[in-house]
Design an enzyme around this catalytic site. Structure first.
Site, PDB file in Angstrom:
ATOM      1  N   LYS A   1       0.775  -1.216  -0.098  1.00 22.33           N
ATOM      2  CA  LYS A   1      -0.024  -0.020   0.063  1.00 22.33           C
ATOM      3  C   LYS A   1       0.786   1.339  -0.046  1.00 22.33           C
ATOM      4  CE  LYS A   1      -4.186  -0.660   0.686  1.00 22.33           C
ATOM      5  NZ  LYS A   1      -5.219  -0.792   0.059  1.00 22.33           N
TER       6      LYS A   1
HETATM    7  C1  PLP Z   1      -3.196  -6.776   4.397  1.00 22.78           C
HETATM    8  C2  PLP Z   1      -4.201  -6.188   3.219  1.00 22.78           C
HETATM    9  N1  PLP Z   1      -4.387  -7.241   2.355  1.00 22.78           N
HETATM   10  C3  PLP Z   1      -4.876  -6.944   1.311  1.00 22.78           C
HETATM   11  C4  PLP Z   1      -5.650  -5.667   0.841  1.00 22.78           C
HETATM   12  C5  PLP Z   1      -6.222  -5.496  -0.370  1.00 22.78           C
HETATM   13  O1  PLP Z   1      -5.497  -4.602  -1.243  1.00 22.78           O
HETATM   14  P1  PLP Z   1      -6.454  -3.791  -2.002  1.00 22.78           P
HETATM   15  O2  PLP Z   1      -7.217  -2.612  -1.268  1.00 22.78           O
HETATM   16  O3  PLP Z   1      -5.557  -3.116  -3.035  1.00 22.78           O
HETATM   17  O4  PLP Z   1      -7.543  -4.285  -2.705  1.00 22.78           O
HETATM   18  C6  PLP Z   1      -4.991  -4.826   1.885  1.00 22.78           C
HETATM   19  C7  PLP Z   1      -5.591  -3.270   1.588  1.00 22.78           C
HETATM   20  O5  PLP Z   1      -5.642  -2.423   2.606  1.00 22.78           O
HETATM   21  C8  PLP Z   1      -4.268  -5.001   3.019  1.00 22.78           C
HETATM   22  O6  PLP Z   1      -3.985  -3.987   3.767  1.00 22.78           O
END
Ligand code: PLP
Length: 440
Positions: free
Chosen positions: A29
């Protein structure tokens, strides 16, 4: 990119992991956080002295916190109370202010972490609410960086991309790039039970009945974020909280990758879909973040056990008596009067005991045998030998709990467990039940 070995032996083809904890904030992120900040600067929405306000499950907050430190912005994060304490502490360490909001409220409830972020944005002058769900800079970051990296690192050989979906930024940005390079690349999104994505993708129905609380962090939603481009996603797969947690632990043990919760879910989702792979498949699974944020959760046995996540671990009679291994069984003598036996049970707070004589173990006694004798008019001077029950079944410490349950079910109120060091312990039905309730 890291090749997965021991965990992937039963998957056909090549399985690679895009391990995103190498980013400075230890998650993927960081990429979109910086992009949202710099796009907002370019658009004149963020100016010197501005406050950034964002609702985050932690990782976006981390990326924003790093950008805010370097660029001199104030940062306020709203977080739901299911997020790990470690994530909140780390954000505070980087100077962010945290507002903890209840998890189990609807997104439009005034206390939800979305609503609180919106309210603070309205109240605080010169504030900017990136809104990672609907801000398309999020997926643009992955289109610009993560997608091309994956393409180059697999030399264009990737056939399947697998990733957990929350805001949808990672999957949609990467998918757009990969499909432009090769429209045949399959894009699989990993979802949770309690989230709306899979059903919406398959039927076009946003089903509120699908929404309920779950503990996996970062994936699944109760809203449809604008960053999810459903047209680029070939399939969604749902993974349970328990499987995600156990598989994250397995990845740590077998691959030396200490990963976040949703990484376990992503890999488990891939396993559930392995029948769709073949020997020519080149799969990339993206692992979002580092496991250090989950040491008090999925890497903590007590947390796992409280949720029943460890209850498939094989447990034995030895495990069940481990808590009182220092207190061997209290033995009662066959030639004692019942008054002594009652006194011993009372003194040690126990309900049954083995009975022995000069030769060895000859029987057992329990509360109901004593009460039965008294009800029949026997006096407390009666000898234990005259009313005792057959000896308790004997097991060693390696006997499975299932076998112990079977023995206590067929009339015996307890079993006698002999440990490898020779000490003997009574395992009562009551203690057995408590062990089972703790997830044994
Ligand atoms: C630990 C974790 N896994 C998966 C995701 C999912 O990613 P995305 O928001 O790009 O779909 C996030 C998003 O905040 C996350 O923090």
């Amino acid at each position: 990119m890291v090749r997965l070995n021991a965990v992937a032996t039963d998957l056909p083809g090549t399985v690679l992991a895009k391990v995103e904890y190498f980013n400075p904030g230890h998650s993927t992120k960081d990429r979109m956080a910086l992009q949202m900040v710099e796009d907002a600067e370019r658009a004149g929405l963020l100016k010197p002295g501005s406050t950034i306000i964002e609702c985050t499950s932690g990782n976006t907050g981390m990326g924003l916190a790093l950008a805010a430190c370097v660029k001199g912005y104030r940062l306020i994060c709203t977080m739901s109370d299911k997020q790990s304490k470690e994530k909140m502490d780390v954000l505070r360490a980087l100077g962010a202010e945290i507002h903890v909001c209840p998890t189990n409220v609807a997104p439009d409830h005034p206390d939800s972490y979305y609503s609180v972020a919106r309210r603070l944005n309205a109240e605080i002058p010169n504030s900017f609410f990136p809104n990672q769900y609907d801000n398309l800079s999020n997926r643009a970051a992955h289109y610009a960086t993560t997608g091309p990296e994956i393409w180059e690192q697999t030399e264009g050989k990737i056939t399947h991309f697998v990733v957990g979906v929350g805001t949808g930024g990672t999957i949609s940005g990467v998918a757009k790039y990969l499909k432009e390079m090769n429209p045949n690349v399959q894009i699989w999104g990993i979802d949770t039970y309690g989230s709306v994505f899979k059903k919406y993708h398959e039927t076009g129905v946003f089903d509120e009945n699908e929404i309920y609380g779950y503990v996996t962090e970062g994936i699944g939603e109760d809203i449809l974020p604008k960053n999810v481009d459903f047209s680029l996603i070939d399939r969604f797969e749902k993974v349970t909280d328990k499987a995600g947690a156990l598989v994250a632990r397995e990845l740590a043990r077998k691959e030396g990758l200490l990963l976040g919760y949703s990484c376990g879910s992503a890999f488990q989702g891939l396993r559930q879909l392995k029948h769709l792979l073949n020997e020519d498949s080149v799969v990339v699974v993206l692992f979002h973040d580092h496991g250090s944020r989950y040491v008090g959760k999925i890497y903590n046995d007590d947390w796992m056990r409280e949720r029943g996540f460890l209850n498939d671990v094989v447990r034995t009679a030895g495990d069940a008596v481990a808590a009182h291994a220092a207190q061997p069984a209290i033995q009662i003598l066959a030639e004692e009067p019942l008054s002594n036996a009652v006194g011993v049970l009372k003194k040690f707070g126990i309900s049954q005991a083995p009975v022995r004589d000069a030769v060895g173990r000859v029987g057992s006694i329990d509360e109901s045998a004593l009460l039965g004798a008294l009800a029949e008019g026997k006096t407390l001077d009666t000898l234990v030998r005259d009313i005792m029950l057959p000896p308790l079944p004997e097991v060693d410490e390696f006997t499975s709990l299932a076998e112990v349950v079977r023995l206590t079910h067929s009339g015996h109120s307890a079993v006698l467990v002999t440990l490898a060091n020779g000490s003997e312990h009574v395992l009562s039905r009551h203690a057995l039940l408590l062990s089972a309730a703790q997830g044994l």
